[in-house]
Enzyme design. Structure first.
Site, mmCIF file in Angstrom:
data_model
loop_
_atom_site.group_PDB
_atom_site.id
_atom_site.type_symbol
_atom_site.label_atom_id
_atom_site.label_comp_id
_atom_site.label_asym_id
_atom_site.label_seq_id
_atom_site.Cartn_x
_atom_site.Cartn_y
_atom_site.Cartn_z
ATOM 1 C CG ASP A 59 -21.432 -0.397 0.795
ATOM 2 O OD1 ASP A 59 -21.786 -1.567 0.941
ATOM 3 O OD2 ASP A 59 -20.969 0.283 1.741
ATOM 4 C CG ASN A 60 -24.924 -3.435 0.205
ATOM 5 O OD1 ASN A 60 -24.442 -4.552 0.228
ATOM 6 N ND2 ASN A 60 -24.998 -2.661 1.284
ATOM 7 C CD GLU A 97 -23.881 -2.368 4.647
ATOM 8 O OE1 GLU A 97 -22.911 -2.104 3.917
ATOM 9 O OE2 GLU A 97 -24.605 -3.369 4.448
ATOM 10 C CG ASN A 140 -19.471 -6.071 2.687
ATOM 11 O OD1 ASN A 140 -20.604 -5.832 2.289
ATOM 12 N ND2 ASN A 140 -18.637 -5.135 3.115
ATOM 13 C CG ASN A 152 -18.883 -3.553 -0.095
ATOM 14 O OD1 ASN A 152 -20.087 -3.664 0.048
ATOM 15 N ND2 ASN A 152 -18.140 -2.873 0.754
ATOM 16 C CG HIS A 179 -20.125 -8.843 11.018
ATOM 17 N ND1 HIS A 179 -19.343 -9.655 10.230
ATOM 18 C CD2 HIS A 179 -20.668 -7.927 10.180
ATOM 19 C CE1 HIS A 179 -19.420 -9.248 8.973
ATOM 20 N NE2 HIS A 179 -20.219 -8.216 8.912
ATOM 21 C CG HIS A 211 -22.346 -6.221 6.924
ATOM 22 N ND1 HIS A 211 -21.002 -6.511 6.977
ATOM 23 C CD2 HIS A 211 -22.458 -5.156 6.096
ATOM 24 C CE1 HIS A 211 -20.334 -5.634 6.231
ATOM 25 N NE2 HIS A 211 -21.194 -4.812 5.686
#
Ligand SMILES: *[C@@H]1O[C@H](CO)[C@@H](O)[C@H](O)[C@H]1NC(C)=O
Length: 348
Positions: free
Chosen positions: A261-262, A45, A160, A216, A127, A107
């Site tokens: 996202d990232n 991720e 996140n 994010n 998480h 994450h």
């Protein structure tokens, strides 16, 4: 033409949901010469690359509402991009210390190098049991991470991603306005952007910026003056300036036309690299007959009057599904995904 800004009209209707998730978007392919990383099957991720070519990779994320294909706990891998072998193997890092490895669910990640003694710290959003906390590790030789500390705080409720700015301090994004999914979804439907970026240090924890629909990815400019945040469902990248007292002041917003996202930043050029989801509905449904695609976007000269936004890679899911991060290193590009594989490509 794909990169036009989609200004979202907020409100409760299906058309807006389809617009937010880019459910109808069709995207032409753009491929590079790439190979899949062996042994990475259940997501990468987030990843980040040190100046010496060592990449940390966060794998095995289990995230509510997203598919995941392994019941094993998550792991951190390392890949040496300077390995002379054209297809180097990623190795799993051993974790020592008090952390419960059975519930490890990594994450977003970030690395901080302490200039005083060159120690390398890895910050990991974790998480366990659906909670949200930040782990700080020290990277010690022989492929080992030594767990130093777990940080949890009511303001860090739905973290996140993070960007470390000191040996024990960081900025973190919350992708939910409330930890509760129903309340958060309500804020999205009502169009109230209540997600935050939080600053944490042992002395102070505070909301540093707010007004995000879903904050994010987060990262920092090479001169450490600016923070970049991806507001994923608004298809925007926000540029914020660090000010006295670790407040973040909004400078500008860039529209990327994809669900980014990232964020990774090229240490040399300052270019901003984004791992994006061309279609959010396909990412969540993960239908093998119509898989989620992958898209990598680069922003050059982000602080200028005219930033240049280019698509660097695009796939329909036949090579790689659900790209969430892309990081360049010299002439290579590493691409990771939420719940599938990871790719190493040659940049021209
Ligand atoms: C993706 O593109 C490839 C190459 O054009 C094609 O062969 C394949 O059928 C496409 N897959 C999907 C799911 O559209």
């Amino acid at each position: 033409e794909d990169m036009v800004c989609h200004c979202l009209l907020k409100g409760f209707n299906l058309a807006v949901f389809r617009e937010m998730t880019l459910a109808s978007r069709e995207m032409p392919l753009k491929h590079l010469k790439c190979h899949l990383l062996k042994d990475i099957e259940y997501g990468a991720e987030d990843l980040t690359i040190l100046g010496n070519g060592l990449a940390f990779i966060s794998t095995g994320l289990k995230y509510p509402g997203m598919p995941s294909f392994s019941d094993d706990p998550g792991k951190i891998y390392m890949l040496d991009l300077l390995d002379p072998n054209p297809k180097p193997t990623a190795v799993e890092l051993q974790i020592k210390g008090q952390l419960d490895l059975n519930s490890f669910n990594p994450h977003g990640i970030s690395v901080y190098t302490d200039d005083a003694d060159s120690s390398i710290y890895l910050f990991v959003v974790n998480h366990p049991h659906h909670g949200s906390q930040v782990e700080i590790f020290q990277f010690v030789e022989e492929n080992t991470l030594l767990h130093l500390k777990t940080i949890s705080h009511p303001l860090l409720h739905s973290v996140n991603d993070i960007v470390a700015v000191g040996v024990e301090s960081f900025y973190a994004t919350n992708d939910h306005s409330f930890p509760n999914d129903v309340l958060h979804t309500l804020t999205i439907l009502l169009g109230v952007p209540w997600c935050t970026v939080v600053y944490y240090s042992p002395e102070e924890v505070r909301v540093a910026a707010n007004g995000f629909s879903s904050a994010n990815g987060i990262n920092i400019s090479p001169d450490e003056r600016y923070i970049y945040v991806s507001d994923i469902i608004d298809h925007e990248i926000d540029v914020l300036e660090r000010q006295e007292g670790e407040r973040l002041v909004h400078v500008k917003v860039g529209c990327v036309g994809s669900l980014c996202d990232n964020i990774e930043v090229d240490h040399e050029t300052g270019d901003v690299w984004l791992g994006c989801h061309p279609n959010g509905v396909k990412l969540m449904t993960n239908d093998p007959a119509d898989p989620p695609g992958s898209e990598v976007i680069k922003i050059h000269n982000i602080h200028s009057e005219k930033p240049v936004v280019t698509q660097e890679y695009a796939d329909n899911g036949s090579v790689i599904m659900g790209s969430s991060v892309a990081a360049p290193y010299e002439r290579k590009l590493l691409i990771g995904t939420v719940y599938q594989k990871a790719l190493c490509c040659d940049l021209k």
